[in-house]
Motif scaffolding. Structure first.
Motif, mmCIF file in Angstrom:
data_model
loop_
_atom_site.group_PDB
_atom_site.id
_atom_site.type_symbol
_atom_site.label_atom_id
_atom_site.label_comp_id
_atom_site.label_asym_id
_atom_site.label_seq_id
_atom_site.Cartn_x
_atom_site.Cartn_y
_atom_site.Cartn_z
ATOM 1 N N SER A 9 0.833 -1.204 0.000
ATOM 2 C CA SER A 9 0.000 0.000 0.000
ATOM 3 C C SER A 9 0.872 1.260 0.000
ATOM 4 O O SER A 9 0.476 2.286 -0.547
ATOM 5 C CB SER A 9 -0.892 0.032 1.241
ATOM 6 N N PHE A 10 2.012 1.200 0.660
ATOM 7 C CA PHE A 10 2.950 2.332 0.724
ATOM 8 C C PHE A 10 2.213 3.633 1.055
ATOM 9 O O PHE A 10 2.341 4.631 0.357
ATOM 10 C CB PHE A 10 3.723 2.468 -0.594
ATOM 11 N N GLY A 88 8.770 -7.717 2.646
ATOM 12 C CA GLY A 88 9.651 -7.505 3.787
ATOM 13 C C GLY A 88 9.077 -8.150 5.039
ATOM 14 O O GLY A 88 7.857 -8.208 5.202
ATOM 15 N N TYR A 123 14.842 -0.615 11.600
ATOM 16 C CA TYR A 123 13.604 -0.275 10.877
ATOM 17 C C TYR A 123 12.421 -1.152 11.276
ATOM 18 O O TYR A 123 11.318 -0.937 10.799
ATOM 19 C CB TYR A 123 13.817 -0.428 9.361
ATOM 20 N N ILE A 126 9.001 0.253 12.316
ATOM 21 C CA ILE A 126 8.367 1.293 11.483
ATOM 22 C C ILE A 126 7.270 0.687 10.608
ATOM 23 O O ILE A 126 7.494 -0.319 9.935
ATOM 24 C CB ILE A 126 9.415 1.993 10.577
HETATM 25 P P1 ADP Z 1 0.547 -4.128 2.676
HETATM 26 O O1 ADP Z 1 -0.667 -3.271 2.803
HETATM 27 O O2 ADP Z 1 0.548 -5.033 1.473
HETATM 28 O O3 ADP Z 1 0.983 -4.856 3.928
HETATM 29 P P2 ADP Z 1 2.679 -2.252 3.174
HETATM 30 O O4 ADP Z 1 2.942 -1.018 2.402
HETATM 31 O O5 ADP Z 1 2.252 -2.065 4.589
HETATM 32 O O6 ADP Z 1 1.674 -3.075 2.313
HETATM 33 O O7 ADP Z 1 3.979 -3.173 3.168
HETATM 34 C C1 ADP Z 1 4.547 -3.667 1.984
HETATM 35 C C2 ADP Z 1 5.640 -4.659 2.320
HETATM 36 O O8 ADP Z 1 6.709 -4.006 3.015
HETATM 37 C C3 ADP Z 1 5.203 -5.797 3.255
HETATM 38 O O9 ADP Z 1 5.896 -6.972 2.895
HETATM 39 C C4 ADP Z 1 5.645 -5.333 4.610
HETATM 40 O O10 ADP Z 1 5.862 -6.419 5.497
HETATM 41 C C5 ADP Z 1 6.948 -4.649 4.251
HETATM 42 N N1 ADP Z 1 7.305 -3.643 5.254
HETATM 43 C C6 ADP Z 1 6.544 -2.662 5.765
HETATM 44 N N2 ADP Z 1 7.228 -1.925 6.665
HETATM 45 C C7 ADP Z 1 8.476 -2.476 6.721
HETATM 46 C C8 ADP Z 1 9.657 -2.196 7.487
HETATM 47 N N3 ADP Z 1 9.677 -1.219 8.418
HETATM 48 N N4 ADP Z 1 10.733 -2.976 7.283
HETATM 49 C C9 ADP Z 1 10.697 -3.974 6.378
HETATM 50 N N5 ADP Z 1 9.620 -4.318 5.643
HETATM 51 C C10 ADP Z 1 8.525 -3.571 5.813
#
Ligand code: ADP
Length: 155
Positions: A9-10, A88, A123, A126
């Motif tokens: 979603s970013f 991630g 990180y 976060i």
């Molecule tokens: P979603 O809504 O698909 O979970 P996000 O934007 O929240 O989308 O996350 C996208 C990806 O990045 C996911 O795999 C999430 O686990 C990873 N992610 C989010 N925040 C972090 C972070 N602080 N460190 C590493 N990976 C992250």
């Protein structure tokens, strides 16, 4: 050439996302940051703003493209010619959810492989939702997000 998509979603992109993305570009020839949105449900930031902030935040990182998509991630991956999904992992809480998602995606499209990269310790607390919460309470987010995101959100 191995193309990976990094879906999420970013909303907004954070330093944690950027760290995973940078590592991804060292492994794959091309990484497409794929911003998912739902036109029936408003996010915190409109998708075009999320895309713009990501573009500004990834300047200087090689082999990155930024796109947005609606619908199934695997269908978008097929369209891009990608057989890798980059995700991630922060904690074991992410793992349970991510494992289910990865298995669902492979059931839908058997060529797709999910590759997980582990967050750096600095990180792993976060999250985009945490950033939104801090902002709503007038806190300082500048240590947690790229400079263009901090500038946009704190103005
Ligand atoms: P979603 O809504 O698909 O979970 P996000 O934007 O929240 O989308 O996350 C996208 C990806 O990045 C996911 O795999 C999430 O686990 C990873 N992610 C989010 N925040 C972090 C972070 N602080 N460190 C590493 N990976 C992250």
């Amino acid at each position: 050439m191995t193309i990976a998509i990094y879906p999420g979603s970013f909303d907004p992109i954070t330093n944690g996302h950027i760290d995973i993305l940078k590592s991804g570009t060292e492994i794959f020839e091309k990484v497409i940051v794929a911003v998912s949105y739902n036109s029936q449900k408003a996010g915190f930031l409109p998708v075009d703003v999320r895309e713009k902030l990501i573009r500004e935040s990834v300047e200087g990182i090689r082999n990155v493209e930024v796109m947005s998509f609606e619908g199934l991630t695997v269908e978008f991956a097929k369209k891009c010619g990608a057989e890798v999904l980059l995700r991630g992992l922060r904690t074991s809480l992410d793992f349970e959810y991510e494992m289910q998602l990865a298995q669902t995606n492979t059931s839908l499209y058997n060529r797709i492989k999910t590759i997980f990269l582990i967050s750096k310790p600095e990180y792993n607390f976060i999250s985009s939702s945490g950033i939104r919460e801090i902002l709503m309470n007038n806190g300082d987010i500048s240590n947690f997000v790229p400079a263009p995101v901090a500038q946009y959100l704190m103005k």
